[in-house]
Write an enzyme that holds these catalytic residues in place. Structure first.
Site, short mmCIF file in Angstrom:
data_model
loop_
_atom_site.label_atom_id
_atom_site.label_comp_id
_atom_site.label_asym_id
_atom_site.label_seq_id
_atom_site.Cartn_x
_atom_site.Cartn_y
_atom_site.Cartn_z
N ASP A 21 0.79 -1.25 0.00
CA ASP A 21 0.00 0.00 0.00
C ASP A 21 0.82 1.30 0.00
OD1 ASP A 21 -1.89 -1.99 0.37
OD2 ASP A 21 -2.43 -1.40 2.40
N LYS A 82 -7.52 -4.03 -2.50
CA LYS A 82 -8.07 -4.70 -1.33
C LYS A 82 -8.77 -3.69 -0.43
CE LYS A 82 -3.81 -4.40 1.46
NZ LYS A 82 -4.34 -3.57 2.56
N CYS A 118 -1.88 -2.07 8.12
CA CYS A 118 -1.84 -3.11 7.08
C CYS A 118 -0.56 -3.93 7.11
CB CYS A 118 -2.05 -2.48 5.70
SG CYS A 118 -3.74 -1.84 5.47
#
Length: 203
Positions: A21, A82, A118
């Site tokens: 990310d 996601k 994350c």
């Protein structure tokens, strides 16, 4: 002791990189984001030279943007969109199962953001799945240093290896006679950009 030491080994052909990310919108809210991206870009470039397979995720890319263009993910699998606060989605787990010459890796090299969300959730899931996880501390950030440092501590407590980018690269090469040593060394010679991981000495 010998068993624990063996777990810390990184091997070409048995290791994969997860890039979590590293997206455009975080540039506005993460301190030292530019330095973090410089470190991450150098790491990705060096691991490409070593033929380490890579997987990229993007959290809600419609809202948070795409992976920053400074990081070359052209040879990576993905990016996989996601909403889960972990990279261990069914799609990425499927890719991992065959990414090292048709087999799953022994070890995962993990980098990205945010460290306490994350990245950490990914590390937890990977450890549950039985992987050795090497978290690249100078290529992981959060919006606050408190969250970042505490996340690194928690990940270490669950058995992750907290490393730096140079540490990972030299573990993979193992020997100055490695055929790609000079190419990697040319990247390593560029100093790691400061991201606040340790205090700057005033001495």
């Amino acid at each position: 002791m010998a068993i624990n030491a063996a777990r810390a080994v990184l091997r070409q052909g048995k290791s994969a990189l997860l890039i979590c990310d590293i997206q455009e919108s975080f540039a506005k809210v993460v301190k030292d984001f530019d330095n973090f991206v410089k470190n991450s870009s150098k790491m990705v470039n060096a691991l490409r030279i070593l033929n380490i397979p890579m997987i990229v995720s993007e959290q809600n890319p419609k809202g948070l943007g795409k992976t920053v263009t400074e990081i070359d993910i052209s040879s990576a699998k993905g990016p996989f969109a996601k909403t889960l606060f972990s990279m261990c989605t069914p799609e990425i787990r499927k890719e991992l199962s065959t990414i090292c010459g048709g087999q799953a890796p022994e070890s995962i090299i993990l980098m990205g953001l945010e460290a306490h969300i994350c990245v950490e959730n990914t590390a937890v899931d990977l450890r549950i799945d039985g992987y050795e996880v090497h978290v690249v501390a100078d290529c992981c950030v959060s919006r606050t240093q408190e969250d970042r440092l505490l996340a690194l501590q928690r990940m270490q407590n669950i058995g992750c290896h907290i490393a730096t980018s140079e540490n990972v690269l030299y573990k993979l090469m193992q020997n100055a006679n490695h055929k790609e040593f000079k190419k990697v060394l040319s990247l390593v010679k560029t100093p790691i950009a400061y991201t606040g991981l340790v205090p700057i000495s005033k001495v």
